[in-house]
Design an enzyme around this catalytic site. Structure first.
Site, mmCIF file in Angstrom:
data_model
loop_
_atom_site.group_PDB
_atom_site.id
_atom_site.type_symbol
_atom_site.label_atom_id
_atom_site.label_comp_id
_atom_site.label_asym_id
_atom_site.label_seq_id
_atom_site.Cartn_x
_atom_site.Cartn_y
_atom_site.Cartn_z
ATOM 1 N N CYS A 1 0.863 -1.178 0.000
ATOM 2 C CA CYS A 1 0.000 0.000 0.000
ATOM 3 C C CYS A 1 0.899 1.226 0.000
ATOM 4 O O CYS A 1 1.973 1.229 0.597
ATOM 5 C CB CYS A 1 -0.927 0.105 1.195
ATOM 6 S SG CYS A 1 -2.059 -1.268 1.390
ATOM 7 N N ARG B 1 3.202 -0.191 -5.266
ATOM 8 C CA ARG B 1 3.014 -0.816 -3.951
ATOM 9 C C ARG B 1 1.692 -1.563 -3.844
ATOM 10 O O ARG B 1 1.426 -2.206 -2.824
ATOM 11 C CB ARG B 1 3.096 0.236 -2.858
ATOM 12 C CG ARG B 1 4.421 0.972 -2.837
ATOM 13 C CD ARG B 1 4.408 2.041 -1.783
ATOM 14 N NE ARG B 1 4.639 1.502 -0.460
ATOM 15 C CZ ARG B 1 5.808 1.420 0.129
ATOM 16 N NH1 ARG B 1 6.868 1.878 -0.479
ATOM 17 N NH2 ARG B 1 5.935 0.906 1.325
ATOM 18 N N TRP C 1 -3.027 -2.577 -1.574
ATOM 19 C CA TRP C 1 -2.851 -4.002 -1.829
ATOM 20 C C TRP C 1 -3.614 -4.683 -0.710
ATOM 21 O O TRP C 1 -3.244 -4.549 0.467
ATOM 22 C CB TRP C 1 -1.376 -4.383 -1.806
ATOM 23 C CG TRP C 1 -1.149 -5.809 -2.217
ATOM 24 C CD1 TRP C 1 -1.065 -6.301 -3.485
ATOM 25 C CD2 TRP C 1 -0.985 -6.935 -1.345
ATOM 26 N NE1 TRP C 1 -0.876 -7.655 -3.464
ATOM 27 C CE2 TRP C 1 -0.827 -8.081 -2.162
ATOM 28 C CE3 TRP C 1 -0.992 -7.104 0.038
ATOM 29 C CZ2 TRP C 1 -0.652 -9.360 -1.635
ATOM 30 C CZ3 TRP C 1 -0.816 -8.382 0.566
ATOM 31 C CH2 TRP C 1 -0.640 -9.495 -0.275
ATOM 32 N N ASN D 1 -0.786 1.642 5.823
ATOM 33 C CA ASN D 1 -0.030 0.592 5.153
ATOM 34 C C ASN D 1 0.430 -0.368 6.230
ATOM 35 O O ASN D 1 1.104 0.055 7.172
ATOM 36 C CB ASN D 1 1.174 1.222 4.426
ATOM 37 C CG ASN D 1 2.169 0.180 3.951
ATOM 38 O OD1 ASN D 1 1.800 -0.966 3.706
ATOM 39 N ND2 ASN D 1 3.422 0.585 3.824
ATOM 40 N N GLY D 2 0.045 -1.642 6.122
ATOM 41 C CA GLY D 2 0.470 -2.612 7.127
ATOM 42 C C GLY D 2 -0.711 -3.447 7.591
ATOM 43 O O GLY D 2 -1.743 -3.512 6.929
ATOM 44 N N GLU E 1 13.507 -19.237 -11.314
ATOM 45 C CA GLU E 1 13.183 -17.851 -11.659
ATOM 46 C C GLU E 1 12.324 -17.811 -12.917
ATOM 47 O O GLU E 1 11.364 -17.033 -13.013
ATOM 48 C CB GLU E 1 14.482 -17.043 -11.833
ATOM 49 C CG GLU E 1 14.342 -15.678 -12.477
ATOM 50 C CD GLU E 1 13.425 -14.706 -11.746
ATOM 51 O OE1 GLU E 1 12.965 -15.007 -10.635
ATOM 52 O OE2 GLU E 1 13.166 -13.637 -12.320
ATOM 53 N N LYS F 1 8.628 -16.164 -12.995
ATOM 54 C CA LYS F 1 8.318 -15.084 -13.936
ATOM 55 C C LYS F 1 7.081 -15.451 -14.742
ATOM 56 O O LYS F 1 6.180 -14.658 -14.903
ATOM 57 C CB LYS F 1 9.524 -14.930 -14.868
ATOM 58 C CG LYS F 1 9.908 -13.608 -15.388
ATOM 59 C CD LYS F 1 10.612 -12.664 -14.507
ATOM 60 C CE LYS F 1 9.984 -12.418 -13.200
ATOM 61 N NZ LYS F 1 10.852 -11.961 -12.175
ATOM 62 N N GLU G 1 3.808 -15.499 -12.644
ATOM 63 C CA GLU G 1 3.319 -14.226 -12.118
ATOM 64 C C GLU G 1 2.733 -13.320 -13.195
ATOM 65 O O GLU G 1 1.820 -12.572 -12.913
ATOM 66 C CB GLU G 1 4.342 -13.500 -11.226
ATOM 67 C CG GLU G 1 5.610 -13.038 -11.849
ATOM 68 C CD GLU G 1 6.587 -12.431 -10.823
ATOM 69 O OE1 GLU G 1 6.176 -11.933 -9.778
ATOM 70 O OE2 GLU G 1 7.801 -12.446 -11.127
ATOM 71 N N HIS H 1 11.537 -37.928 -9.511
ATOM 72 C CA HIS H 1 11.020 -38.251 -8.176
ATOM 73 C C HIS H 1 9.612 -37.681 -7.979
ATOM 74 O O HIS H 1 9.202 -37.423 -6.853
ATOM 75 C CB HIS H 1 11.973 -37.733 -7.102
ATOM 76 C CG HIS H 1 13.323 -38.380 -7.192
ATOM 77 N ND1 HIS H 1 13.522 -39.700 -6.886
ATOM 78 C CD2 HIS H 1 14.516 -37.908 -7.612
ATOM 79 C CE1 HIS H 1 14.799 -40.018 -7.098
ATOM 80 N NE2 HIS H 1 15.425 -38.945 -7.547
ATOM 81 N N LYS I 1 4.733 -4.637 -6.210
ATOM 82 C CA LYS I 1 6.179 -4.624 -6.399
ATOM 83 C C LYS I 1 6.919 -4.653 -5.073
ATOM 84 O O LYS I 1 7.988 -5.229 -4.940
ATOM 85 C CB LYS I 1 6.579 -3.380 -7.199
ATOM 86 C CG LYS I 1 8.051 -3.325 -7.476
ATOM 87 C CD LYS I 1 8.339 -3.079 -8.929
ATOM 88 C CE LYS I 1 9.758 -3.385 -9.281
ATOM 89 N NZ LYS I 1 9.976 -4.797 -9.584
HETATM 90 C C1 G6P Z 1 7.605 -8.908 -4.910
HETATM 91 C C2 G6P Z 1 7.855 -8.617 -6.380
HETATM 92 C C3 G6P Z 1 8.994 -9.489 -6.898
HETATM 93 C C4 G6P Z 1 10.225 -9.298 -6.039
HETATM 94 C C5 G6P Z 1 9.941 -9.578 -4.562
HETATM 95 C C6 G6P Z 1 11.109 -9.190 -3.663
HETATM 96 O O1 G6P Z 1 7.076 -10.177 -4.775
HETATM 97 O O2 G6P Z 1 6.672 -8.845 -7.130
HETATM 98 O O3 G6P Z 1 9.267 -9.148 -8.242
HETATM 99 O O4 G6P Z 1 11.237 -10.159 -6.480
HETATM 100 O O5 G6P Z 1 8.812 -8.791 -4.140
HETATM 101 O O6 G6P Z 1 11.262 -7.814 -3.729
HETATM 102 P P1 G6P Z 1 12.591 -7.055 -3.331
HETATM 103 O O7 G6P Z 1 12.256 -5.598 -3.506
HETATM 104 O O8 G6P Z 1 12.851 -7.384 -1.885
HETATM 105 O O9 G6P Z 1 13.659 -7.524 -4.223
#
Ligand code: G6P
Length: 605
Positions: free
Chosen positions: A2, A27, A74, A98-99, A479, A483, A486, A502, A600
């Site tokens: 947020c 956010r 969020w 926020n929180g 990764e 990606k 998401e 396995h 993000k």
């Molecule tokens: C969120 C984002 C990811 C990111 C992760 C960690 O989940 O959507 O893309 O990798 O946070 O974020 P940071 O800012 O700690 O790298």
């Protein structure tokens, strides 16, 4: 998560708040809202969905007033409806938060018993009604705010306006970031320097437990014990200009294609190619004395940590422990005396990573962080900051921050290995030369993007996709899967190629594409055997490799990679997995930069 903004100003607040909220949308974007004070009365507009929905609502029904608070959400408690959107307000107060208020249930029960009526399900509304109760009981605004804070448990950044008080605003920080911006005849509150970028560059970062009372010309900051405290004013370097997409369709696309430049920029800060050496910024401890490295991060940053484990153990021969931040502190980790705890975070604000950092600090570790946002809480609380110089990353799915983190981690590995006497100056120079080749090779891969785009369009109809790799490519496989899921919402898993038999091999049939990450050499033959096992079960193998001739004739597709040394291959192989996900998402028509349910910066546990 947020984003919050508060303006105690002398011009209409709404257009300025919308600018700030645009910068804060990374956010969260489940809903947005603003409230203003005009003629002493609180009024607000809120809308579910992205900020543009609020902007349209305000165009139809404008909101006057020079004092305002705004929020981009969020969702934690309660669905992203208008009733649950912030600001939460009564006739006396308006609040953005926020929180998470952890004791909200007990507080709500006590308010319900007093006859309070709730309009939504959020924990924040409890704070608005608590504060209203204090004011109704006759407390002055400051006392009422103090008394409210004293009842709250959990993590919060709050920004509060009170009806009839046109020269007053409160803020509080407990676990979630909040920054005071100082203006001329105006003052502001915001989640971060980005929120305040268009308003002020003179910032005060509140510390945990701090709360602040603002007027237009003054501010007073108090600590958790309600003692007046002085906090330093810092000058923000964050530019007010909004970052644009340039010629690209999405920020994520722009950020993928920027990687050769930003990786070169990052490496340029750590490597001296002429001397063939690595230089880390002023070290507050001696690398030669580090007995163990603990790497902690979330999401994509966690996969960067996983790659680094292979590097550090192999090249520097220092034991490494890697953990997801949300798990780390709760398992009561055993620290080595004088150990180094290294945190990786694009934002520098991720709540779990920050909590892990504080845990390590209390555990007596040297604390270092690799961050992209220099004024972030993690950067400010670390003994050593290793910046990644990726430039602002806007797309929610991290791309350039990943390869820039890896660039820093590779540089760090070489410095550590040298300090430990594991490699000599010649070997250092060899690694430096290899790293210096990365940007050009990355550009070469990106220049062949039509091939990967065609593969991505083909596999975008799949329901499940597996990514497999061995050794240092196992985290790249994870990764890739992260990606893809998401942004395209296709179910994907990243597996160690040898582990497939396995369990996950049971998923394989002619409908399941499997992306094999197998640069020639090292463990590639073993990975190829695993890919053969998949093809024997009709799986559609897409090979990412510099191998000539691929795995077999009946392989589904190969994206030919350039050959490179072991140190930089994980950085290079990040690109095709990003492109696959990006183009699969474009094919599916999803909102690439703001995928559903994500944000993000994740500032809740
Ligand atoms: C969120 C984002 C990811 C990111 C992760 C960690 O989940 O959507 O893309 O990798 O946070 O974020 P940071 O800012 O700690 O790298």
């Amino acid at each position: 998560m947020c984003g919050i903004i508060g303006i105690l100003g002398s011009n209409p607040a709404v257009p300025r708040m919308l600018e700030s909220l645009k910068r804060l949308e990374y956010r969260g974007y489940d809903s947005a809202g603003v409230a203003t004070l005009d003629g002493g009365k609180i009024d607000r507009r809120r809308a579910p969905g992205k900020l543009e929905a609020l902007t349209s609502a305000l165009a139809q029904d404008p909101l006057p007033g020079n004092v305002g608070i705004g929020h981009t959400r969020w969702a934690t408690h309660g669905e992203p409806t208008e009733a649950n959107a912030h600001p939460h307000a009564t006739d006396k107060v308006a609040i953005v938060h926020n929180g998470i208020i952890e004791n909200f249930k007990a507080l709500k029960d006590s308010l319900l018993a007093d006859g309070a009526v709730f309009e939504g399900e959020t924990d924040t509304e409890v704070v608005a009604r608590l504060l209203t109760r204090e004011l109704n009981n006759g407390a002055a605004p400051r006392e009422a705010f103090q008394a409210t804070l004293a009842q709250l448990e959990g993590a919060f950044a709050l920004c509060v306006m009170i009806a009839g008080e046109e020269n007053l605003m409160f803020g509080a920080r407990e676990g979630s970031p909040l920054v005071v911006g100082l203006g001329t005849g105006e003052n502001y509150l915001g989640s971060d320097a980005m929120a305040l970028a268009g308003l002020s560059n003179r910032l005060i970062y509140l510390e945990e437990g701090d709360w602040v009372e603002l007027s237009r010309d003054d501010y007073q900051i108090f600590d958790r014990a309600n003692q007046l405290v002085a906090r330093p004013v810092s000058i923000s370097q964050v530019a007010a200009t909004m970052i644009d997409k340039g010629n690209h369709r999405h920020f994520m696309q722009k950020e993928i294609y920027e990687q050769p430049t930003v990786v070169a920029q990052t490496l340029g800060r750590y490597l001296d190619p002429n001397a063939g050496t690595v230089r880390l910024p002023g070290m507050p401890f001696d690398l030669a004395d580090i007995p163990k490295v603990t790497l902690v991060a979330c999401g994509t940053s966690f996969y960067a940590a996983q790659v680094a484990r292979y590097w550090i153990e192999k090249i520097a021969r220092v034991p490494v422990e890697v953990d997801i931040a949300s798990e780390f502190r709760y398992r009561d980790p055993v620290y080595a005396d004088g150990g180094l705890a290294l945190f990786i975070s694009q934002s520098g604000e991720t709540m779990d990573t920050l909590a892990a950092l504080r845990h390590a600090k209390e555990g007596g570790q040297h604390v270092a962080s690799i961050v992209n946002v220099l004024g972030s809480t993690m950067a400010r609380e670390s003994d050593l900051v290793l910046p990644m110089h990726a430039g602002p990353e806007v797309g929610v799915a991290s791309t350039k921050a990943f390869t820039c983190s890896l660039s820093v981690l590779a540089s760090f590995t070489i410095a550590l290995a040298e300090a430990k006497g594991q490699i000599d100056a010649e070997a250092v120079s060899g690694y430096v030369n290899e790293l210096e080749r990365a940007p050009a090779l990355m550009a070469k891969i990106l220049a062949n993007d039509e091939e990967i785009e065609a593969i991505a369009r083909d596999i975008a109809t799949a329901q499940d996709i597996l990514f497999v790799g061995r050794g240092i490519y196992f985290p790249i496989a994870m990764e890739g899967a992260l990606k893809l899921k998401e942004i395209s919402y296709i179910h994907a898993e990243g597996y160690a190629a040898g582990e497939l038999k396995h369990g996950p091999i049971a998923l394989i049939d002619e409908h399941v594409p499997v992306i094999g990450i197998a640069p020639n050499g090292g463990l590639s033959e073993k990975t190829v055997s695993n890919l053969q096992e998949i093809m024997a079960r009709k799986g559609k193998v897409v090979l990412l490799s510099d191998m000539e001739g691929g795995v077999a004739d009946d392989m589904y597709a190969q994206f030919k990679m350039p050959s490179a040394g072991d140190l930089i291959t994980p950085i290079l192989y990040a690109l095709p997995v990003q492109l696959l996900s990006y183009y699969a998402a474009v094919e599916k028509g999803t909102d690439v930069d703001m995928p559903r349910n994500l944000a993000k910066s994740v500032t809740v546990e």
